[in-house]
Design an enzyme around this catalytic site. Structure first.
Site, PDB file in Angstrom:
ATOM      1  NE  ARG A   1      17.686  38.374  26.139  1.00  0.00           N
ATOM      2  CZ  ARG A   1      18.054  39.563  26.582  1.00  0.00           C
ATOM      3  NH1 ARG A   1      17.304  40.606  26.344  1.00  0.00           N
ATOM      4  NH2 ARG A   1      19.181  39.726  27.226  1.00  0.00           N
TER       5      ARG A   1
ATOM      6  CG  HIS B   1      36.306  37.029  40.780  1.00  0.00           C
ATOM      7  ND1 HIS B   1      35.958  38.228  40.230  1.00  0.00           N
ATOM      8  CD2 HIS B   1      37.537  36.748  40.280  1.00  0.00           C
ATOM      9  CE1 HIS B   1      36.934  38.657  39.442  1.00  0.00           C
ATOM     10  NE2 HIS B   1      37.903  37.770  39.447  1.00  0.00           N
TER      11      HIS B   1
ATOM     12  CD  GLU C   1      42.288  43.544  34.563  1.00  0.00           C
ATOM     13  OE1 GLU C   1      41.785  42.421  34.645  1.00  0.00           O
ATOM     14  OE2 GLU C   1      41.636  44.564  34.260  1.00  0.00           O
TER      15      GLU C   1
ATOM     16  CG  ASP D   1      35.159  46.584  35.858  1.00  0.00           C
ATOM     17  OD1 ASP D   1      34.291  45.749  36.186  1.00  0.00           O
ATOM     18  OD2 ASP D   1      36.114  46.305  35.115  1.00  0.00           O
TER      19      ASP D   1
ATOM     20  CG  HIS E   1      37.960  42.977  42.052  1.00  0.00           C
ATOM     21  ND1 HIS E   1      36.893  42.244  42.515  1.00  0.00           N
ATOM     22  CD2 HIS E   1      37.873  42.897  40.697  1.00  0.00           C
ATOM     23  CE1 HIS E   1      36.218  41.748  41.502  1.00  0.00           C
ATOM     24  NE2 HIS E   1      36.788  42.130  40.385  1.00  0.00           N
TER      25      HIS E   1
ATOM     26  CE  LYS F   1      39.537  46.609  32.631  1.00  0.00           C
ATOM     27  NZ  LYS F   1      39.433  45.196  32.917  1.00  0.00           N
TER      28      LYS F   1
HETATM   29  C1  BG6 Z   1      36.260  41.676  36.897  1.00  0.00           C
HETATM   30  C2  BG6 Z   1      36.283  42.987  36.174  1.00  0.00           C
HETATM   31  O1  BG6 Z   1      35.455  41.765  38.041  1.00  0.00           O
HETATM   32  O2  BG6 Z   1      37.569  41.321  37.300  1.00  0.00           O
HETATM   33  C3  BG6 Z   1      37.232  42.900  34.978  1.00  0.00           C
HETATM   34  O3  BG6 Z   1      34.988  43.293  35.716  1.00  0.00           O
HETATM   35  C4  BG6 Z   1      38.599  42.417  35.411  1.00  0.00           C
HETATM   36  O4  BG6 Z   1      37.350  44.178  34.340  1.00  0.00           O
HETATM   37  C5  BG6 Z   1      38.462  41.127  36.215  1.00  0.00           C
HETATM   38  O5  BG6 Z   1      39.359  42.167  34.235  1.00  0.00           O
HETATM   39  C6  BG6 Z   1      39.785  40.695  36.781  1.00  0.00           C
HETATM   40  O6  BG6 Z   1      39.646  39.410  37.375  1.00  0.00           O
HETATM   41  P1  BG6 Z   1      40.835  38.353  37.366  1.00  0.00           P
HETATM   42  O7  BG6 Z   1      40.346  37.246  38.208  1.00  0.00           O
HETATM   43  O8  BG6 Z   1      41.046  37.992  35.937  1.00  0.00           O
HETATM   44  O9  BG6 Z   1      42.005  39.070  37.937  1.00  0.00           O
END
Ligand code: BG6
Length: 489
Positions: free
Chosen positions: A44, A191, A229, A248, A253, A343
């Site tokens: 934007r 990812h 985390e 999330d 993951h 978390k």
């Molecule tokens: C993301 C989540 O997909 O992955 C985050 O939205 C999380 O909440 C993150 O912190 C963790 O990824 P990585 O690669 O830092 O372990």
């Protein structure tokens, strides 16, 4: 690499600035992007091409880097509102200009790095303006209906999680995606699949002959997967409070880590074979009734969460989830899989532990049996590597046994931890390799499970257990495993 255009929707957001651009830059430094490419940020705010590249250079503290300066010459910017056609029309002119410069239709990647509530609008506009068809609308029109012309060859769509909020919304989004793009054009990004250690799971399990014979319920007692985390939600309160840890991290993951353990050997290293096996593993998870959810799924919230910025003061959003799952197939019948993600945990740790059945050979009975069977630990991060815990003779004149670790460390062996996950993800999109991307059915199966949990939680009026920051989650998560006579390792 042939010339390409990489259009990032949400170009001023965190993901674009801190993951996508650095990954592209790193590939550039590595000489992997080819001679000619165009990166176009779409957002934007009002920027010129130079101002946008400058802002990125500032943000990444790369201004003085000469390689960055050369890379930045390939960065362009298109101002536009996601819901207004105008920006897309200007984008078309830009992209046609690139085609003209190269003298051919070049591959166009559209990367949706926006909050998910924009996905539908962007898809609609890509469709309405025929940007989705690639090679310019004029070309698309001229080629319409002609045999042997596959317009889908020139465009790819990459989309970030979360794909939906539950099974219904995920299916709805998928329908919209497939109205506009074909499956072979869609790159659903998780990812974690790009992490070196996750990719290594296939090699480790199937390129060695010693694991497959014991990778089953005759030898495995239980599997534990931890995604911990140390950080909390930071500045992501607005996003996270509406999503929670289950959606999330667990839906994607955590279940992908599960699939890496539970899947069978793919017939070949092709996108369909690998994705078939991942999908089959997730599909085989035993469905959860409401009673199962109450019994086998635990949620938690760290204390102080409701005081975080942009979080509702009476939030019931979970920042921790633990689950006990079973897999209904011959290989894993009756082997519990314990999964947890949280978390504000004691430390950063993502790892898989395969705990083999405890055996005590008659030879050694009087010298002390191991408390646990062999444990195979696959460290996804940090300290990437694999450890196998085995019994050994304690050195000395007396016969005594002790558990010892045989260790493989990425860092020690290769001198580095491997390629960043986003680099691999970007490169595979550009190469058109979909192995590491979720296929539609994989997501359907994972959302089926997650929706069962969400439904169970909706009917659960109990308050959400809290846990101390810096701990390993609420007491309930310990009870979950301890009532089976086991502990989190
Ligand atoms: C993301 C989540 O997909 O992955 C985050 O939205 C999380 O909440 C993150 O912190 C963790 O990824 P990585 O690669 O830092 O372990």
């Amino acid at each position: 690499m042939s010339p390409f255009v990489f259009v990032i929707f949400g170009a001023t957001g965190d993901l674009a600035q801190h993951k996508l651009l650095p990954a592209l830059f790193s590939l550039y430094k590595d000489g992997q992007l080819g001679q000619k490419f165009y990166i176009v940020g779409f957002a934007r705010r009002d920027f010129t091409d130079e101002a946008y590249a400058h802002m990125l250079g500032d943000e990444l503290e790369l201004h003085k880097d000469e390689v960055w300066q050369a890379f930045a010459k390939n960065i362009y910017y298109q101002q536009g509102f996601f819901d207004q056609e105008h920006g897309y029309q200007e984008l078309i002119l830009k992209l046609n200009g690139f085609d003209a410069e190269i003298g051919a239709c070049i591959t166009r990647v559209f990367y949706l790095a926006t909050p998910p509530d924009n996905y539908e609008t962007i898809l609609q506009n890509l469709d309405a303006t025929k940007l989705s068809e690639g090679c310019g609308p004029a070309f698309a029109e001229a080629m319409a209906g002609k045999q042997g012309v596959d317009l889908s060859a020139w465009t790819r769509l990459a989309i970030e999680k979360p794909f939906g909020k539950d099974l219904n919304t995920a299916r709805e989004l998928d329908r919209k995606l497939s109205d506009v793009f074909e499956e072979k054009q869609i790159y659903r990004v998780d990812h974690y699949l790009g992490k070196e250690t996750v990719q290594n799971m296939l090699a480790f399990r199937f390129a060695n002959s010693i694991f497959e014979p014991v990778w089953n319920n005759r030898h495995i007692d239980n599997v534990q997967i931890t995604f911990a985390e140390k950080k909390g939600i930071g500045t992501r309160g607005k996003f996270f409070d509406g999503v929670g840890m289950l959606r999330d991290v667990a839906q994607n993951h955590l279940l992908q880590l599960f699939a890496a353990v539970a899947m069978d050997q793919p017939k070949s290293f092709t996108k369909e074979s690998v994705r078939d096996e991942r999908a089959k593993a997730i599909k085989a998870i035993r469905p959860l009734t409401r009673e199962d959810v109450l019994k086998n799924i635990v949620r938690g919230q760290y204390s102080g969460y409701m005081q975080e910025k942009d979080v509702s003061t009476d939030s019931r959003t979970e920042t921790f989830a633990a689950m006990k799952l079973f897999v209904d197939n011959d290989r894993f019948a009756d082997v519990p899989f314990y999964l947890r993600a949280g978390k504000e945990m004691e430390r950063d740790l993502v790892e898989i532990k395969v705990i083999f059945k405890q055996t005590c050979h008659i030879l050694f009975k009087e010298y002390g049996c191991p408390e646990l069977g062999n444990v195979l630990t696959i460290r996804i991060q940090p300290d990437e590597g694999i450890t196998l815990r085995v019994m050994a003779k304690n050195p000395g004149t007396k016969l005594a046994l002790q558990a010892v670790d045989m260790n493989f460390s990425y860092h020690q062996t290769f001198g580095h931890h491997g390629v960043d996950a986003y680099e691999k993800i970007m490169l595979d999109i550009l190469k058109g390799d979909q192995i590491l991307f979720n296929r539609s059915d994989e997501l359907d199966y994972s959302w089926t499970l997650i929706s069962q949990i969400l439904e169970g939680w909706t009917t659960d009026a109990q308050s959400i257990p809290t846990y101390k920051k810096g701990s390993w989650g609420p007491q309930e998560a310990f009870d979950l495993i301890e009532k089976d006579g086991r502990t989190w390792l």
